[in-house]
Scaffold this motif. Structure first.
Motif, short mmCIF file in Angstrom:
data_model
loop_
_atom_site.label_atom_id
_atom_site.label_comp_id
_atom_site.label_asym_id
_atom_site.label_seq_id
_atom_site.Cartn_x
_atom_site.Cartn_y
_atom_site.Cartn_z
N ILE A 57 0.85 -1.20 0.00
CA ILE A 57 0.00 0.00 0.00
C ILE A 57 0.88 1.24 0.00
CG2 ILE A 57 -1.64 1.32 1.38
CD1 ILE A 57 -2.92 -1.32 2.22
N SER A 58 2.00 1.18 0.74
CA SER A 58 2.95 2.29 0.72
C SER A 58 3.52 2.50 -0.68
CB SER A 58 4.10 2.01 1.70
OG SER A 58 3.63 1.88 3.02
N VAL A 59 3.84 1.40 -1.36
CA VAL A 59 4.33 1.49 -2.74
C VAL A 59 3.27 2.12 -3.64
CG1 VAL A 59 5.07 0.15 -4.75
CG2 VAL A 59 5.92 -0.44 -2.48
N LEU A 60 2.01 1.71 -3.45
CA LEU A 60 0.92 2.27 -4.24
C LEU A 60 0.80 3.77 -4.01
CD1 LEU A 60 -1.53 2.00 -6.09
CD2 LEU A 60 -2.88 1.31 -4.09
N LEU A 61 0.92 4.20 -2.76
CA LEU A 61 0.85 5.63 -2.45
C LEU A 61 2.04 6.38 -3.07
CD1 LEU A 61 -0.33 5.50 1.27
CD2 LEU A 61 -1.68 6.13 -0.73
N HIS A 62 3.20 5.74 -3.08
CA HIS A 62 4.38 6.31 -3.75
C HIS A 62 4.07 6.58 -5.22
CE1 HIS A 62 8.85 6.42 -4.57
NE2 HIS A 62 8.38 6.14 -5.78
N GLU A 63 3.48 5.59 -5.90
CA GLU A 63 3.15 5.75 -7.31
C GLU A 63 2.03 6.76 -7.51
OE1 GLU A 63 5.07 4.60 -9.53
OE2 GLU A 63 6.24 3.42 -8.10
N MET A 64 1.10 6.83 -6.55
CA MET A 64 0.04 7.84 -6.64
C MET A 64 0.63 9.25 -6.56
SD MET A 64 -2.96 6.68 -7.25
CE MET A 64 -3.85 8.19 -6.86
N GLY A 65 1.72 9.39 -5.79
CA GLY A 65 2.39 10.69 -5.73
C GLY A 65 2.85 11.13 -7.12
N HIS A 66 3.52 10.21 -7.84
CA HIS A 66 3.91 10.52 -9.23
C HIS A 66 2.69 10.88 -10.07
CE1 HIS A 66 7.99 9.20 -8.69
NE2 HIS A 66 7.67 7.93 -8.49
N SER A 67 1.66 10.05 -9.93
CA SER A 67 0.51 10.14 -10.84
C SER A 67 -0.29 11.42 -10.64
CB SER A 67 -0.39 8.91 -10.64
OG SER A 67 0.33 7.72 -10.87
N LEU A 68 -0.50 11.80 -9.40
CA LEU A 68 -1.31 13.00 -9.14
C LEU A 68 -0.61 14.26 -9.64
CD1 LEU A 68 -2.75 12.15 -5.61
CD2 LEU A 68 -3.91 12.02 -7.82
N VAL A 69 0.72 14.31 -9.49
CA VAL A 69 1.45 15.46 -10.01
C VAL A 69 1.41 15.47 -11.54
CG1 VAL A 69 3.71 16.60 -10.15
CG2 VAL A 69 2.94 15.61 -7.99
N ALA A 70 1.54 14.27 -12.14
CA ALA A 70 1.46 14.18 -13.60
C ALA A 70 0.11 14.66 -14.10
CB ALA A 70 1.72 12.74 -14.04
N LEU A 71 -0.96 14.23 -13.44
CA LEU A 71 -2.30 14.66 -13.83
C LEU A 71 -2.44 16.17 -13.69
CD1 LEU A 71 -4.47 11.85 -12.19
CD2 LEU A 71 -4.10 12.20 -14.64
N LEU A 113 8.92 9.50 1.99
CA LEU A 113 9.53 10.17 3.14
C LEU A 113 8.47 10.65 4.14
CD1 LEU A 113 12.34 12.27 1.42
CD2 LEU A 113 12.67 10.35 3.00
N LEU A 114 7.37 11.18 3.63
CA LEU A 114 6.29 11.64 4.49
C LEU A 114 5.69 10.47 5.27
CD1 LEU A 114 4.49 13.95 5.44
CD2 LEU A 114 3.01 13.52 3.46
N LEU A 115 5.47 9.34 4.58
CA LEU A 115 4.95 8.15 5.25
C LEU A 115 5.91 7.67 6.33
CD1 LEU A 115 3.53 6.09 2.23
CD2 LEU A 115 2.21 7.15 4.07
N LEU A 140 7.65 -0.65 9.05
CA LEU A 140 7.14 0.05 7.86
C LEU A 140 7.78 1.43 7.70
CD1 LEU A 140 3.38 -0.95 8.15
CD2 LEU A 140 4.91 -1.51 6.26
N ALA A 141 8.08 2.10 8.81
CA ALA A 141 8.75 3.40 8.73
C ALA A 141 10.13 3.25 8.10
CB ALA A 141 8.86 4.01 10.13
N GLN A 142 10.87 2.23 8.55
CA GLN A 142 12.20 1.99 8.00
C GLN A 142 12.13 1.61 6.52
OE1 GLN A 142 13.54 -1.07 10.69
NE2 GLN A 142 14.38 0.39 12.17
N LEU A 143 11.14 0.78 6.17
CA LEU A 143 11.01 0.35 4.78
C LEU A 143 10.63 1.52 3.86
CD1 LEU A 143 9.20 -3.07 5.32
CD2 LEU A 143 11.49 -2.73 4.37
N ASN A 144 9.77 2.41 4.33
CA ASN A 144 9.42 3.58 3.52
C ASN A 144 10.61 4.52 3.35
OD1 ASN A 144 6.45 4.09 2.58
ND2 ASN A 144 6.28 2.96 4.50
#
Length: 414
Positions: A57-71, A113-115, A140-144
């Motif tokens: 889910i963290s990875v998905l949110l990472h990709e959403m970060g890219h996507s929302l800025v692109a949109l 980083l925010l997560l 999860l904090a360390q992995l993010n």
């Protein structure tokens, strides 16, 4: 991580209007990660599975970060795909400016980083209520944090490589130069990962060492694909229609008879007959197909003139000789005739262009040669040799910022 169009796997749902896909390899990694996390949580399979799921889910949110800025920048996002090595946002094209490209690239690591910060701040409160939740939050904090820092490594296809590409593009004015430098950096990182993983494997053999090798292998493959894409894009941009044009047309006069058209057809054993254009006194009158030969009785062929059955040249898909090849590829894809009539700068018919002609010209520019029998087979079938279509490459050229910014050059119709 961001990449060009394309998506694999099963579509699950939409998030902010973006289709979310899962690649089959994701389930393998989910199972392996669950087992590894289970060991860290004293054999608690539920905690291991939950941590793995939250990581993705963290990875998905990472990709959403890219996507929302692109949109926000007007770039269409085709999908987000979760797969074995993480996630990838499939965008339609690069943003039109280097700073826009940098913003899209940086958005993913910033989300991670925010997560990480949120999860680090939640460790103590979670531990007071339930120690296991505190451990999961810490993991999860360390992995993010690792996800953010890893993606900031300066080599394509990582986000750090996209940032390098954008900065070089900004200061040099050349997007291609940025891609080449970031790709080279990515290759160096990939080889470093492979050698490091191999060394660790032969000196202890851990899951992390295998993961490093896989990441390096993936990076090398992505770098190779990027360089191939660049070479094909450059060829389609620099070559003109006249560099690839063939001569799959014949010329008769309007006063010629259907018998003469029939004899011309009988003299050719091609399964895809040449176009027959009609010209009189240096003036192009039209073209004729084989329809009249099928509709009119043979005994009348000597009396029927081709001019009585001619059709206007405007019915043939055409393109100007000076147009870049990428435009010809797209014109062929939109035409049902499988062939283009090449017009001179004065608008007069001079040649034809087929998919096999395009392929041969591009391969020649890349100093590559296919066996002649493969080219002949493609010519007979009206397709590309080995079924390798240039259409997606031409679409990627049309989406390049420098191409979109430039005024249209050449024309096509059909």
């Amino acid at each position: 991580m961001i990449k060009a169009p394309g998506a694999q796997g099963w579509r699950l749902f939409r998030l902010a209007g973006i289709p979310i896909h899962i690649h089959p390899s994701w389930f393998v990694v989910l199972a392996l990660a669950s087992l590894l996390f289970q060991q860290q949580f004293d054999g608690n399979l539920f905690a291991g599975f939950g941590t793995s799921l939250l990581l993705f889910i963290s990875v998905l949110l990472h990709e959403m970060g890219h996507s929302l800025v692109a949109l926000r920048l007007g770039v269409k996002v085709n999908s987000i795909t979760l797969f074995m090595l993480g996630g990838v946002a499939n965008v339609e094209r690069d943003p039109p400016t280097p700073m826009g490209s940098l913003a899209v690239a940086a958005a993913g690591p910033l989300v991670s980083l925010l997560l990480a910060l949120i999860l680090f701040s939640a460790i103590q409160p979670a531990s007071q209520g339930m120690p296991l939740l505190g451990e999961m939050a810490k993991e999860l904090a360390q992995l993010n944090l690792v996800l953010a820092l890893f993606n900031l490594l300066p080599g394509l296809p990582l986000d750090g490589g996209q940032i390098v590409k954008s900065l070089v593009w900004q200061f040099s004015g050349s997007r291609e130069k940025g891609v080449r430098i970031a790709t080279f950096s990515g290759q160096m990182l990939a080889w470093g990962a492979i050698f490091s993983g191999g060394y660790l494997f032969f000196n202890g053999g851990s899951f992390a060492s295998i993961w490093l090798v896989l990441l390096g292998w993936f990076g090398l493959g992505a770098s190779s694909q990027q360089l191939q894409l660049l070479a094909l894009q450059r060829a389609l941009q620099q070559l003109q229609v006249k560099d690839a044009a063939g001569r799959r047309l014949r010329v008769l006069q309007p006063s010629d008879t259907l018998r003469q058209l029939s004899e011309l057809r009988l003299a050719s054993d091609s399964p895809r007959p040449d176009w027959v254009l009609l010209c009189e006194a240096g003036r192009w009158q039209g073209f004729i197909d084989d329809g009249p030969l099928k509709e009119i009785p043979v005994q009348n062929w000597d009396r029927e003139r081709l001019g009585e059955h001619q059709r206007p040249l405007t019915e043939l898909a055409s393109i100007i000789e000076s147009a870049p090849l990428w435009q010809a590829v797209l014109a062929l894809e939109s035409s049902s005739q499988g062939r283009l009539l090449v017009l001179s700068l004065a608008g007069l018919p001079m040649a034809t262009l087929e998919r096999s002609d395009l392929s041969e010209a591009v391969l020649r520019r890349l100093s590559l040669r296919l066996p002649q029998q493969l080219l002949e087979q493609a010519r007979r079938e009206g397709g590309y040799p080995l079924g390798l279509s240039l259409a997606p490459i031409a679409e990627s050229v049309a989406a390049l910022p420098e191409v979109r910014a430039a005024s249209g050059q050449g024309s096509s119709k059909g």
